[in-house]
Design a protein around this motif. Sequence first.
Motif, PDB file in Angstrom:
ATOM      1  N   THR A  97       0.836  -1.304  -0.190  1.00 36.06           N
ATOM      2  CA  THR A  97      -0.133   0.457   0.172  1.00 36.06           C
ATOM      3  C   THR A  97       1.211   0.882   0.113  1.00 36.06           C
ATOM      4  N   ARG A  99       3.918   1.620  -1.206  1.00 37.12           N
ATOM      5  CA  ARG A  99       4.595   1.360  -1.657  1.00 37.12           C
ATOM      6  C   ARG A  99       3.911   1.592  -2.912  1.00 37.12           C
ATOM      7  N   ARG A 100       2.748   1.321  -3.114  1.00 32.60           N
ATOM      8  CA  ARG A 100       1.536   2.377  -4.447  1.00 32.60           C
ATOM      9  C   ARG A 100       1.110   3.400  -4.594  1.00 32.60           C
ATOM     10  N   LYS A 101       0.910   4.244  -2.691  1.00 35.41           N
ATOM     11  CA  LYS A 101       1.282   5.832  -2.748  1.00 35.41           C
ATOM     12  C   LYS A 101       2.926   6.445  -3.187  1.00 35.41           C
ATOM     13  N   GLY A 102       3.173   5.653  -2.887  1.00 39.26           N
ATOM     14  CA  GLY A 102       4.815   6.781  -3.612  1.00 39.26           C
ATOM     15  C   GLY A 102       4.712   6.049  -4.553  1.00 39.26           C
ATOM     16  N   GLU A 103       4.146   5.627  -5.836  1.00 39.24           N
ATOM     17  CA  GLU A 103       4.130   5.713  -7.170  1.00 39.24           C
ATOM     18  C   GLU A 103       2.990   6.742  -7.491  1.00 39.24           C
ATOM     19  N   GLN A 104       2.503   6.700  -6.950  1.00 40.26           N
ATOM     20  CA  GLN A 104       1.045   8.085  -7.589  1.00 40.26           C
ATOM     21  C   GLN A 104       1.260   9.833  -7.200  1.00 40.26           C
ATOM     22  N   SER A 105       2.323   9.504  -6.243  1.00 37.78           N
ATOM     23  CA  SER A 105       2.921  10.684  -5.689  1.00 37.78           C
ATOM     24  C   SER A 105       3.583  11.297  -6.928  1.00 37.78           C
TER      25      SER A 105
END
Length: 105
Positions: A97, A99-105
């Motif tokens: 979760t 990691r996915r939040k970091g990719e969205q920014s």
Amino acid sequence: MLLLCCMALLDARWKLFLFARPWAAAAVLALGTAYFLVWDVAAIAAGIFLHRESPLMTGIMIGPQLPLEEAFFLLFLCYQTMILFTGAVRLWHHRGTLRRKGEQS
């Protein structure tokens, strides 16, 4: 027994196993402990496991060559394994979760 209480405290704090799904977890613990007890009984019958007297043990036997402490150890082993497994799964999902939040920014 003290270690079982410590595992239960960890479980209660993070709701990993028994405190997350009590009935399913109790069934898993009972079946896992029973499986390993049957395994021990088979090993005792084959002459692989033998009980030796020790002043650190209660002396209570639940079967020939099978001390009460063995049942508690197997219960602890199953509980610890499930706490470690469910904790690892939760950590894995949490890291995914993040990691996915970091990719969205």
